[in-house]
Design an enzyme around this catalytic site. Structure first.
Site, short mmCIF file in Angstrom:
data_model
loop_
_atom_site.label_atom_id
_atom_site.label_comp_id
_atom_site.label_asym_id
_atom_site.label_seq_id
_atom_site.Cartn_x
_atom_site.Cartn_y
_atom_site.Cartn_z
N ASP A 1 -6.94 -2.40 3.67
CA ASP A 1 -5.58 -1.93 3.96
C ASP A 1 -5.28 -1.95 5.45
O ASP A 1 -4.64 -1.03 5.99
CB ASP A 1 -5.34 -0.54 3.34
CG ASP A 1 -5.49 -0.57 1.83
OD1 ASP A 1 -5.02 -1.53 1.21
OD2 ASP A 1 -6.10 0.36 1.28
N HIS B 1 0.85 -1.20 0.00
CA HIS B 1 0.00 0.00 0.00
C HIS B 1 0.88 1.25 0.00
O HIS B 1 1.84 1.33 0.78
CB HIS B 1 -0.91 -0.02 1.24
CG HIS B 1 -1.86 1.11 1.24
ND1 HIS B 1 -2.97 1.15 0.40
CD2 HIS B 1 -1.86 2.28 1.91
CE1 HIS B 1 -3.61 2.28 0.59
NE2 HIS B 1 -2.97 2.99 1.49
#
Ligand code: GAR
Length: 192
Positions: free
Chosen positions: A145, A109
């Protein structure tokens, strides 16, 4: 040798970097398949050019997330995959899927999580005018995430940065830390 599947949705530059580093012997793994939820994306061309089998499982042809994840799971089983590497894969996976692969499912990410989760992390950090952002590789859990961090590095936002120069620095750091993280995970040196 641990068998890796890449899940992709777009340009596939992280996947390409990882496959090249596997091919050069820097990561001990076998890249058996690249699966895209979208047809026609660049990532599929990149995987094929590097000799990795490609499959499209188009999410638009599944009415529900569960049905898509079931097809994905069957494909992974068929190819006897040990580890699943998300590389710009822009679909949220269902809890059942995540549970089954927990500890063997990793993601990159472009932010210093938990700051700026979601699909537009670099732009979100830029718009928030933060002084630093970063890159995170983590085990995937059922959140977006979230999940235990494997490696994480900060990236300063410089006074002369544009969104494009910041993006470029973040991507270069991704290409450095994703191979390191994947090496730790496939070698069993880090677990959630
Ligand atoms: C990468 O920057 C990755 O960190 C990001 O998408 C990009 C994919 O680029 N992932 C996310 O934002 C996940 N929430 P790539 O397809 O060229 O590797």
């Amino acid at each position: 040798m641990k068998r890796i599947a890449f899940l992709v949705s777009g340009s596939g530059t992280n996947m390409e970097n990882l496959i090249k580093r596997i091919r050069s012997g820097e990561i001990l793994a076998d890249p058996v398949i690249a699966i895209s939820n979208k047809p026609g994306v660049k990532a599929l061309e990149k995987a094929a050019a590097l000799g990795v089998k490609t499959i499209v499982i188009d999410h638009k042809t599944y009415a529900e997330r569960e049905a898509f994840d079931k097809a994905l799971g069957e494909c992974l089983e068929k190819h006897k995959v040990d580890f699943v590497v998300l590389a710009g894969f822009m679909r949220v996976l269902t809890e059942g899927f995540v549970k089954k692969y927990y500890g063997r499912l990793i993601n990159i990410h472009p932010a210093f999580l938990p700051a700026f989760p979601g699909a537009h992390a670099i732009k979100d950090a830029w718009d928030a005018k933060v002084k630093e952002t970063g890159v995170t590789v983590h085990f995937v859990d059922s959140g977006v995430d979230t999940g235990p961090v494997i490696l994480q590095r900060k990236v300063p936002v410089l006074s002369n940065d544009t969104l494009e120069t910041l993006e470029a620095r973040i991507h270069s750091l991704e290409y450095e830390i994703y191979p390191q993280a994947l090496n730790l995970v496939v070698a069993g040196k880090i677990k959630p």
